[in-house]
Design an enzyme around this catalytic site. Structure first.
Site, PDB file in Angstrom:
ATOM      1  CG  HIS A   5      -1.804  -1.220   1.291  1.00 37.22           C
ATOM      2  ND1 HIS A   5      -3.041  -1.263   0.682  1.00 37.22           N
ATOM      3  CD2 HIS A   5      -1.616  -2.454   1.833  1.00 37.22           C
ATOM      4  CE1 HIS A   5      -3.583  -2.462   0.867  1.00 37.22           C
ATOM      5  NE2 HIS A   5      -2.742  -3.206   1.561  1.00 37.22           N
ATOM      6  CG  ASP A  62      -1.013  -6.493   3.664  1.00 38.13           C
ATOM      7  OD1 ASP A  62      -1.271  -5.427   3.074  1.00 38.13           O
ATOM      8  OD2 ASP A  62      -1.838  -7.074   4.405  1.00 38.13           O
ATOM      9  CG  HIS A 113      -1.766   2.828   9.418  1.00 34.81           C
ATOM     10  ND1 HIS A 113      -2.820   3.325   8.685  1.00 34.81           N
ATOM     11  CD2 HIS A 113      -1.881   1.473   9.373  1.00 34.81           C
ATOM     12  CE1 HIS A 113      -3.545   2.308   8.223  1.00 34.81           C
ATOM     13  NE2 HIS A 113      -2.993   1.168   8.615  1.00 34.81           N
TER      14      HIS A 113
HETATM   15 ZN   LIG Z   1      -5.964  -7.480   2.377  1.00 37.64          ZN
END
Ligand SMILES: [Zn+2]
Length: 430
Positions: free
Chosen positions: A60, A303, A307
């Site tokens: 991400h 993954d 944050h």
């Molecule tokens: Zn996921």
């Protein structure tokens, strides 16, 4: 540049030997024992492992929309520090990556600000709402390498069936975030005795396994390609194993944290140990490692989910899920090698050639002559302390902060360019 005298490991060619590599014009141009002429810069790699650049199928980068958590600039720098030369970014941004304009934007931003290869993943459904399919053909022609609504499951079996059906025309996989939210809703950690003791609501293994079972059933459709994201339970490993035995075209990935950490990280209510799917038990962890060894699980993917400190500085129930994973991936995974649980060549294959196969890139994840010079160089034995202040990622959220890892990336080369090096590596300039 010449990479001199390292232990070259390339599972895609069955190579494990001491030697040198020559890079010219961004490509690997020569491999052997005695280099041709000493007319180039030299990166001394004696005592180090030299392997294809790592490929991360699942991360991400948060841009656009959540630039306070990460950007393409910071995320790709973190990736380079972790030895990753290719990262596939998930579309749960704001706006989500569900049309050509957003994919064009990611590609332009990556070309301008990124320092490693960024391959975008497009949404399965418009707006990630799970109601209507995104324009999958348009996304394919814009250059997505897979489809996913990651972060949210595709609740409707009908929509998932359609996605598997349409994606066949583009030979792209559907990446499946498996979670039955009717079972996981309000859950904070793995369901079990520990959750009860800590007074936190549990997420049962069944929340994941029911969706894995459903989508394996849907993926029987001839030609469909299903890729299960972040497998976390023994039962899921078993289901994927049986699916493969039956000839279903399914692949699967597992994260470094699910391979090395258990639910016990949550003791003390460290919100940095809150992740979705949650950290599970020792028994699940063993099944995941076994799954890797037996090729039931094809790839390791981080993954990486950065944050801000403020996002995570709150009570456990309110904290968002996710671990910042690029920069600790190799160091934590090497524990499995040092403990004798995983062969070094298997670990490297799961980070290089195997993920390349899943996204149909035969020029990546290999050190073949003529392919892009994406190379990771690491010291398998170097011990280092995880200091999140040194992270290139904006996300300092890791339960590994302060711990000692053994195994460190020393240099990362992307398309022939040195994009990261440890201070101790001294380039010998010609
Ligand atoms: Zn996921």
């Amino acid at each position: 540049m010449l990479i001199r005298g390292g232990r070259i490991i390339d599972p895609s060619q069955g190579i494990d030997e001491v030697g040198s590599l020559l890079i010219s014009e961004g490509k690997i141009s020569w491999r052997g024992e005695t280099p041709p002429q000493p007319d180039y810069d030299v990166l001394p790699a004696e005592g180090l492992i030299v392997c294809p650049g790592f490929i991360d199928l699942h991360c991400h980068l948060r841009q656009p929309g959540f630039e306070e958590k990460e950007t393409i600039a910071t995320g790709t720098r973190a990736a380079a520090r972790g030895g990753f030369t290719t990262v596939c970014c998930m579309p749960n941004t704001n706006p989500p990556l569900d049309n050509r304009a957003t994919i064009d934007y990611i590609k332009a931003a990556a070309a301008k600000e990124g320092i490693v290869r960024v391959l975008p993943i497009g949404c399965i459904s418009k707006g990630r709402k799970g109601e209507e399919l995104a324009e999958m053909g348009e996304l394919a022609s814009a250059g997505v390498i897979a489809y996913s609504d990651d972060g949210s499951p595709v609740r409707s079996s009908h929509l998932m069936r359609q996605a598997l059906e349409y994606s066949r025309a583009f030979s792209l996989p559907v990446i499946d975030h498996c979670e039955d939210t009717a079972l996981s809703e309000g859950g904070q950690m793995n369901e079990g005795i520990l959750a009860t003791q800590l007074g936190l609501r549990g997420i049962p293994a069944a929340a994941e396994e029911i969706m894995v079972a459903r989508d394996l059933t849907l993926a029987r459709l001839p030609g469909a390609r299903l890729h299960i994201a972040h497998v976390s339970t023994e039962g899921s490993v078993e289901l994927v194993r049986r699916g493969k035995e039956k000839g279903i075209r399914v692949t699967a990935e597992v994260t470094p944290h699910h391979l090395t950490l258990t639910e016990e990280e949550v003791i003390g209510y460290d919100t940095n140990a809150k992740v979705n799917p949650p950290l599970r038990t020792k028994r699940d962890l063993q099944a995941l490692i076994q799954g890797l060894r037996e090729n039931v699980i094809d790839a390791i993917a981080t993954d990486h989910a950065p944050h801000t400190e403020m996002d995570k500085r709150c009570e456990f129930a309110l904290a968002p899920s996710g671990i910042s994973g690029f920069e600790t991936a190799l160091g934590s995974l090497m524990r499995l090698v040092h403990d004798g649980q995983l062969a070094l060549t298997t670990l490297i294959a799961k980070l290089t050639g195997e993920p390349a196969k899943i996204i149909n890139y035969d020029q990546l994840g290999t050190l073949k002559i003529g392919t892009p010079a994406d190379i990771t160089i690491f010291d398998p034995d170097k011990e280092w302390v995880v200091d999140t202040k040194t992270f290139a990622s904006k996300g300092k959220n890791t339960p590994l902060a302060g711990s000692v890892l053994k195994g460190k990336v020393m240099a990362t080369i992307y398309e022939g360019k040195l994009v990261y090096k440890d201070d101790s590596v001294k380039i010998e300039v010609r």
